[in-house]
Design a protein around this motif. Structure first.
Motif, PDB file in Angstrom:
ATOM      1  N   VAL A   1       0.853  -1.198   0.000  1.00 28.70           N
ATOM      2  CA  VAL A   1       0.000   0.000   0.000  1.00 28.70           C
ATOM      3  C   VAL A   1       0.886   1.244   0.000  1.00 28.70           C
ATOM      4  O   VAL A   1       0.701   2.164  -0.799  1.00 28.70           O
ATOM      5  N   SER A   2       1.865   1.271   0.883  1.00 23.25           N
ATOM      6  CA  SER A   2       2.774   2.418   0.972  1.00 23.25           C
ATOM      7  C   SER A   2       3.563   2.600  -0.320  1.00 23.25           C
ATOM      8  O   SER A   2       3.711   3.727  -0.830  1.00 23.25           O
ATOM      9  N   HIS A   3       4.073   1.526  -0.856  1.00 25.60           N
ATOM     10  CA  HIS A   3       4.853   1.568  -2.094  1.00 25.60           C
ATOM     11  C   HIS A   3       4.018   2.126  -3.250  1.00 25.60           C
ATOM     12  O   HIS A   3       4.471   3.006  -3.993  1.00 25.60           O
ATOM     13  N   VAL A   4       2.805   1.648  -3.380  1.00 28.41           N
ATOM     14  CA  VAL A   4       1.941   2.085  -4.480  1.00 28.41           C
ATOM     15  C   VAL A   4       1.514   3.537  -4.273  1.00 28.41           C
ATOM     16  O   VAL A   4       1.416   4.303  -5.236  1.00 28.41           O
ATOM     17  N   ARG A   5       1.287   3.939  -3.049  1.00 27.01           N
ATOM     18  CA  ARG A   5       0.922   5.344  -2.800  1.00 27.01           C
ATOM     19  C   ARG A   5       2.061   6.280  -3.176  1.00 27.01           C
ATOM     20  O   ARG A   5       1.824   7.399  -3.633  1.00 27.01           O
ATOM     21  N   GLN A   6       3.304   5.844  -3.009  1.00 26.03           N
ATOM     22  CA  GLN A   6       4.435   6.661  -3.460  1.00 26.03           C
ATOM     23  C   GLN A   6       4.438   6.777  -4.982  1.00 26.03           C
ATOM     24  O   GLN A   6       4.664   7.849  -5.530  1.00 26.03           O
ATOM     25  N   LYS A   7       4.151   5.667  -5.660  1.00 32.26           N
ATOM     26  CA  LYS A   7       4.046   5.704  -7.120  1.00 32.26           C
ATOM     27  C   LYS A   7       2.917   6.642  -7.536  1.00 32.26           C
ATOM     28  O   LYS A   7       3.042   7.386  -8.507  1.00 32.26           O
TER      29      LYS A   7
ATOM     30  N   ALA B   1       1.831   9.265  -5.926  1.00 29.09           N
ATOM     31  CA  ALA B   1       2.298  10.640  -5.740  1.00 29.09           C
ATOM     32  C   ALA B   1       3.224  11.053  -6.887  1.00 29.09           C
ATOM     33  O   ALA B   1       3.155  12.191  -7.373  1.00 29.09           O
ATOM     34  N   ASP B   2       4.067  10.143  -7.336  1.00 32.10           N
ATOM     35  CA  ASP B   2       4.961  10.441  -8.457  1.00 32.10           C
ATOM     36  C   ASP B   2       4.168  10.750  -9.723  1.00 32.10           C
ATOM     37  O   ASP B   2       4.480  11.691 -10.459  1.00 32.10           O
ATOM     38  N   VAL B   3       3.136   9.959  -9.987  1.00 28.62           N
ATOM     39  CA  VAL B   3       2.319  10.157 -11.185  1.00 28.62           C
ATOM     40  C   VAL B   3       1.516  11.452 -11.079  1.00 28.62           C
ATOM     41  O   VAL B   3       1.314  12.147 -12.074  1.00 28.62           O
ATOM     42  N   GLU B   4       1.068  11.794  -9.883  1.00 23.06           N
ATOM     43  CA  GLU B   4       0.290  13.025  -9.715  1.00 23.06           C
ATOM     44  C   GLU B   4       1.071  14.245 -10.180  1.00 23.06           C
ATOM     45  O   GLU B   4       0.494  15.204 -10.687  1.00 23.06           O
ATOM     46  N   GLY B   5       2.377  14.205 -10.049  1.00 21.79           N
ATOM     47  CA  GLY B   5       3.206  15.305 -10.520  1.00 21.79           C
ATOM     48  C   GLY B   5       3.237  15.428 -12.036  1.00 21.79           C
ATOM     49  O   GLY B   5       3.614  16.460 -12.572  1.00 21.79           O
ATOM     50  N   GLN B   6       2.825  14.373 -12.736  1.00 18.27           N
ATOM     51  CA  GLN B   6       2.819  14.378 -14.201  1.00 18.27           C
ATOM     52  C   GLN B   6       1.458  14.747 -14.785  1.00 18.27           C
ATOM     53  O   GLN B   6       1.344  14.945 -15.990  1.00 18.27           O
ATOM     54  N   LEU B   7       0.434  14.817 -13.934  1.00 16.53           N
ATOM     55  CA  LEU B   7      -0.909  15.129 -14.424  1.00 16.53           C
ATOM     56  C   LEU B   7      -1.006  16.599 -14.788  1.00 16.53           C
ATOM     57  O   LEU B   7      -0.420  17.446 -14.129  1.00 16.53           O
ATOM     58  N   PRO B   8      -1.757  16.899 -15.834  1.00 14.35           N
ATOM     59  CA  PRO B   8      -1.931  18.314 -16.198  1.00 14.35           C
ATOM     60  C   PRO B   8      -2.685  19.066 -15.102  1.00 14.35           C
ATOM     61  O   PRO B   8      -3.575  18.518 -14.462  1.00 14.35           O
ATOM     62  N   ARG B   9      -2.276  20.266 -14.875  1.00  7.78           N
ATOM     63  CA  ARG B   9      -2.932  21.120 -13.870  1.00  7.78           C
ATOM     64  C   ARG B   9      -4.196  21.718 -14.472  1.00  7.78           C
ATOM     65  O   ARG B   9      -4.176  22.179 -15.624  1.00  7.78           O
ATOM     66  N   PRO B  10      -5.279  21.768 -13.705  1.00  2.00           N
ATOM     67  CA  PRO B  10      -6.485  22.432 -14.214  1.00  2.00           C
ATOM     68  C   PRO B  10      -6.234  23.920 -14.401  1.00  2.00           C
ATOM     69  O   PRO B  10      -5.519  24.549 -13.615  1.00  2.00           O
ATOM     70  N   ARG B  11      -6.816  24.470 -15.433  1.00  2.00           N
ATOM     71  CA  ARG B  11      -6.660  25.911 -15.693  1.00  2.00           C
ATOM     72  C   ARG B  11      -7.538  26.702 -14.760  1.00  2.00           C
ATOM     73  O   ARG B  11      -8.660  26.344 -14.475  1.00  2.00           O
ATOM     74  N   ARG B  12      -6.996  27.820 -14.304  1.00  2.00           N
ATOM     75  CA  ARG B  12      -7.786  28.743 -13.490  1.00  2.00           C
ATOM     76  C   ARG B  12      -8.348  29.805 -14.397  1.00  2.00           C
ATOM     77  O   ARG B  12      -7.694  30.274 -15.310  1.00  2.00           O
ATOM     78  N   ARG B  13      -9.556  30.211 -14.109  1.00  2.00           N
ATOM     79  CA  ARG B  13     -10.191  31.254 -14.924  1.00  2.00           C
ATOM     80  C   ARG B  13     -10.171  32.565 -14.231  1.00  2.00           C
ATOM     81  O   ARG B  13     -10.100  32.780 -13.129  1.00  2.00           O
TER      82      ARG B  13
END
Length: 76
Positions: free
Chosen positions: A56-62, A64-76
């Motif tokens: 569980v801990s190992h996958v949660r670190q992965k 978190a790593d992937v979350e850094g690669q997700l596109p950020r939502p645009r602010r209006r």
């Protein structure tokens, strides 16, 4: 699928693993589901409780790593 053992969980997540070139959003969903599978197994496979918690801990670190690669939502 509800895995009852750590071995079943490993097999399940192996089968549902996306292609290496899959988009970050696909990997994000995979890691979320994988963490949930291992957390559930930690509750029912008491012989492998601590090992499942490690996963569980190992996958949660992965995750978190992937979350850094997700596109950020645009602010209006």
């Amino acid at each position: 699928m509800r895995s009852r053992t750590l071995r079943e969980a490993h097999e399940y997540v192996r089968r549902m693993r996306p292609a290496p070139e899959a988009r970050p959003a696909v990997w994000h969903a995979y890691h979320q589901q994988t963490a949930a599978v291992y957390a559930q197994v930690a509750e029912v496979d008491t012989d492998h409780h601590h090992e499942a918690l490690y996963w569980v801990s190992h996958v949660r670190q992965k995750l978190a790593d992937v979350e850094g690669q997700l596109p950020r939502p645009r602010r209006r």
